[in-house]
Design a protein around this motif. Structure first.
Motif, PDB file in Angstrom:
ATOM      1  N   PHE A 228       6.437  -7.070 -32.101  1.00 17.46           N
ATOM      2  CA  PHE A 228       6.668  -7.914 -34.005  1.00 17.46           C
ATOM      3  C   PHE A 228       6.333  -8.475 -34.635  1.00 17.46           C
ATOM      4  O   PHE A 228       5.857  -8.329 -36.114  1.00 17.46           O
ATOM      5  CB  PHE A 228       8.180  -7.891 -34.546  1.00 17.46           C
ATOM      6  CG  PHE A 228       8.441  -9.841 -33.270  1.00 17.46           C
ATOM      7  CD1 PHE A 228       8.936  -9.740 -32.303  1.00 17.46           C
ATOM      8  CD2 PHE A 228       8.543 -10.736 -34.928  1.00 17.46           C
ATOM      9  CE1 PHE A 228      10.016 -11.224 -31.939  1.00 17.46           C
ATOM     10  CE2 PHE A 228       8.195 -12.010 -34.026  1.00 17.46           C
ATOM     11  CZ  PHE A 228       8.929 -12.214 -33.021  1.00 17.46           C
ATOM     12  N   LEU A 229       5.599  -9.435 -34.434  1.00 17.43           N
ATOM     13  CA  LEU A 229       4.427 -10.291 -35.153  1.00 17.43           C
ATOM     14  C   LEU A 229       3.178  -8.943 -35.964  1.00 17.43           C
ATOM     15  O   LEU A 229       3.098  -9.445 -37.393  1.00 17.43           O
ATOM     16  CB  LEU A 229       4.375 -11.374 -34.706  1.00 17.43           C
ATOM     17  CG  LEU A 229       4.777 -12.312 -34.619  1.00 17.43           C
ATOM     18  CD1 LEU A 229       4.030 -13.533 -33.324  1.00 17.43           C
ATOM     19  CD2 LEU A 229       5.574 -13.349 -35.452  1.00 17.43           C
ATOM     20  N   SER A 230       2.736  -8.899 -35.014  1.00 19.16           N
ATOM     21  CA  SER A 230       1.758  -7.227 -35.576  1.00 19.16           C
ATOM     22  C   SER A 230       1.791  -6.216 -36.421  1.00 19.16           C
ATOM     23  O   SER A 230       1.269  -5.610 -36.770  1.00 19.16           O
ATOM     24  CB  SER A 230       0.640  -6.731 -34.089  1.00 19.16           C
ATOM     25  OG  SER A 230       1.422  -5.981 -33.752  1.00 19.16           O
ATOM     26  N   GLN A 231       3.389  -6.072 -36.024  1.00 23.32           N
ATOM     27  CA  GLN A 231       4.025  -4.861 -37.132  1.00 23.32           C
ATOM     28  C   GLN A 231       3.166  -5.111 -38.741  1.00 23.32           C
ATOM     29  O   GLN A 231       2.900  -6.201 -39.075  1.00 23.32           O
ATOM     30  CB  GLN A 231       5.538  -5.227 -37.633  1.00 23.32           C
ATOM     31  CG  GLN A 231       6.086  -4.178 -36.686  1.00 23.32           C
ATOM     32  CD  GLN A 231       7.623  -4.174 -36.203  1.00 23.32           C
ATOM     33  OE1 GLN A 231       8.019  -4.778 -37.272  1.00 23.32           O
ATOM     34  NE2 GLN A 231       7.827  -4.253 -35.029  1.00 23.32           N
ATOM     35  N   GLY A 232       2.451  -3.797 -38.813  1.00 23.60           N
ATOM     36  CA  GLY A 232       2.201  -3.641 -40.284  1.00 23.60           C
ATOM     37  C   GLY A 232       1.063  -4.752 -40.931  1.00 23.60           C
ATOM     38  O   GLY A 232      -0.286  -4.875 -41.916  1.00 23.60           O
ATOM     39  N   THR A 233       0.452  -5.069 -39.501  1.00 20.74           N
ATOM     40  CA  THR A 233      -1.316  -5.753 -39.588  1.00 20.74           C
ATOM     41  C   THR A 233      -2.441  -4.372 -38.391  1.00 20.74           C
ATOM     42  O   THR A 233      -1.743  -3.980 -38.307  1.00 20.74           O
ATOM     43  CB  THR A 233      -1.599  -7.032 -38.970  1.00 20.74           C
ATOM     44  OG1 THR A 233      -1.879  -6.817 -37.432  1.00 20.74           O
ATOM     45  CG2 THR A 233      -0.218  -8.128 -39.476  1.00 20.74           C
ATOM     46  N   LEU A 234      -3.747  -5.011 -38.846  1.00 21.01           N
ATOM     47  CA  LEU A 234      -4.061  -4.417 -38.397  1.00 21.01           C
ATOM     48  C   LEU A 234      -4.467  -4.106 -36.983  1.00 21.01           C
ATOM     49  O   LEU A 234      -4.594  -2.648 -36.687  1.00 21.01           O
ATOM     50  CB  LEU A 234      -5.725  -4.515 -38.447  1.00 21.01           C
ATOM     51  CG  LEU A 234      -6.447  -4.435 -40.626  1.00 21.01           C
ATOM     52  CD1 LEU A 234      -8.031  -5.429 -39.746  1.00 21.01           C
ATOM     53  CD2 LEU A 234      -6.804  -3.642 -40.528  1.00 21.01           C
ATOM     54  N   ALA A 235      -3.614  -5.117 -36.280  1.00 20.91           N
ATOM     55  CA  ALA A 235      -3.395  -5.147 -34.861  1.00 20.91           C
ATOM     56  C   ALA A 235      -2.522  -4.434 -34.366  1.00 20.91           C
ATOM     57  O   ALA A 235      -1.721  -4.170 -32.828  1.00 20.91           O
ATOM     58  CB  ALA A 235      -3.345  -6.649 -34.541  1.00 20.91           C
TER      59      ALA A 235
END
Ligand SMILES: [Zn+2]
Length: 113
Positions: free
Chosen positions: A50-57
């Motif tokens: 969930f932390l990586s949602q919407g990021t490059l990762a």
């Protein structure tokens, strides 16, 4: 444990690297985790989701490299792998030792596209 903070820090590093490399997305993240840190892979995986949602990762694969706990005996100076609940040197039985590996926790490398 403190997996949430660890995962957040790890993600910050990864995103910084990815931006430097002008990546479109992060494919894989190689993490080195010492056994002694007590970090649970499944937790990191979960928070990363969930932390990586919407990021490059977002959607990147996490690869975990677990490193065993190693100690050096202060009595005979030999290096050995430390087993849980067995805090004695297998060579001389000495109980005084220095932890030399197993506390690592870092992003070893990332693979970007
Ligand atoms: Zn020893």
């Amino acid at each position: 444990m403190h997996e949430l903070t660890i995962t957040q820090n790890m993600l910050d590093i990864v995103l910084e690297q990815a931006e430097k490399a002008e990546a479109r997305e992060v494919g894989k993240i190689n993490l080195v985790i010492g056994e002694m840190t007590g970090v649970v892979k499944e937790c990191v995986q979960f928070y990363f989701g969930f932390l990586s949602q919407g990021t490059l990762a977002e959607g990147a694969t996490l690869s975990f490299i677990m490193t065993p706990t190693k100690a050096r005996c202060r009595v005979c100076d030999k290096l050995f792998e430390l087993k849980e609940f067995d805090w004695a040197c297998p060579y001389c039985g000495g109980k005084e030792m220095e932890i030399v590996a197993g506390k690592e926790l870092f992003v070893e490398s990332i693979e970007v596209e």
